[in-house]
Design an enzyme around this catalytic site. Sequence first.
Site, PDB file in Angstrom:
ATOM      1  N   LYS A 129       0.807  -1.006   0.077  1.00 54.44           N
ATOM      2  CA  LYS A 129       0.104   0.112   0.153  1.00 54.44           C
ATOM      3  C   LYS A 129       0.905   1.448  -0.153  1.00 54.44           C
ATOM      4  O   LYS A 129       1.840   1.362   0.730  1.00 54.44           O
ATOM      5  CB  LYS A 129      -0.861  -0.121   1.217  1.00 54.44           C
ATOM      6  CG  LYS A 129      -1.976  -0.927   1.092  1.00 54.44           C
ATOM      7  CD  LYS A 129      -2.832  -0.933   2.306  1.00 54.44           C
ATOM      8  CE  LYS A 129      -3.767   0.055   2.314  1.00 54.44           C
ATOM      9  NZ  LYS A 129      -4.737   0.073   3.647  1.00 54.44           N
ATOM     10  N   LEU A 130       0.469   2.130  -0.852  1.00 53.18           N
ATOM     11  CA  LEU A 130       1.364   3.261  -1.203  1.00 53.18           C
ATOM     12  C   LEU A 130       0.338   4.516  -1.195  1.00 53.18           C
ATOM     13  O   LEU A 130      -0.704   4.300  -1.605  1.00 53.18           O
ATOM     14  CB  LEU A 130       2.126   3.527  -2.289  1.00 53.18           C
ATOM     15  CG  LEU A 130       3.390   2.419  -2.531  1.00 53.18           C
ATOM     16  CD1 LEU A 130       3.588   1.947  -3.906  1.00 53.18           C
ATOM     17  CD2 LEU A 130       4.560   2.914  -1.822  1.00 53.18           C
TER      18      LEU A 130
END
EC number: 2.2.1.2
Length: 315
Positions: free
Chosen positions: A128-129
């Site tokens: 996740k970014l």
Amino acid sequence: MPTNQLEQLKQFTTVVADSSDFDSMKSYQPRDATTNPSLILKAAGMPDYGHLVEKAITDAGSGASPAAVIDLLLVLFGAEILKIVPGRVSTEVDARLSFDRVGSMEKARTLIALYEKQGVPRERILIKLASTWEGIRAAEKLQQEGINCNMTLLFSFPQAVAAAKAKVKLISPFVGRILDWYKKSTGQDYAPADDPGVNSVREIYTYYKRFGYETEVMGASFRNKDEILELAGCDLLTIAPKLLGELAASTDPVERKLEPEAARKAKVKRVSFDEKSFRWALNEDQMATEKLSDGIRSFAADVRKLEQLIQQQRG
């Protein structure tokens, strides 16, 4: 024949648990799970999960930085979750790297290496970014390396368009946080079908299907069951245990609201953003700008609290 709303929803949407609580996952049997720093912090402070904190501290070694211990803790949680769910788990990069393309890539590679050391193949991990320009560029490169990414804190159409063009595996457009902003800003209540967060995901889903993007759309951040039901048919929906429970407790019929065939016939124009136009479009959207920065600050604060927890445990 499916009886409750949760089982009906699973017929046309992949249900994901938005939780770090193992027991709820066993109860509701989602395919995937998502975690974030806030969920890990909450779980790490509970007696049931204290052994994972202790293991992370011990296995990382006395010379490891708090950040390195947290990396291992995230992976240990994820590895345990993957013993319960058959699909994938999302693990988040430190929010303090949200504007650091290179730092985000390095952290992602570190997390993947730690997972592989635990015997977990990268195919079961989504990194996740934050959906900043830098985060999307990092994801674009990571995807080319075979590291699948989940773009989070996504509040606007330009963020979704940029992520699709970067060929990221999955995006998490937020629903409830958009509703929160509009309710506070306007003082109005919104019917489920007119919920601005629901409308945002509907627009993104339609655009992706219309132009054949393979990036998966996973609606996230729900405030009530009705928001979820308005997005029935979305590729995936990540849902907190409380709302999973409400869906499981209801036997009302669930109607599919998002249809790929209908979306492919939609009259929408293809658009594109370079860095300058992306930043301008995001800046012009007051809600998206505020919620993105709020989200980054909140997740960063919880990472700092996790570091403090690690320091306290170390004595």
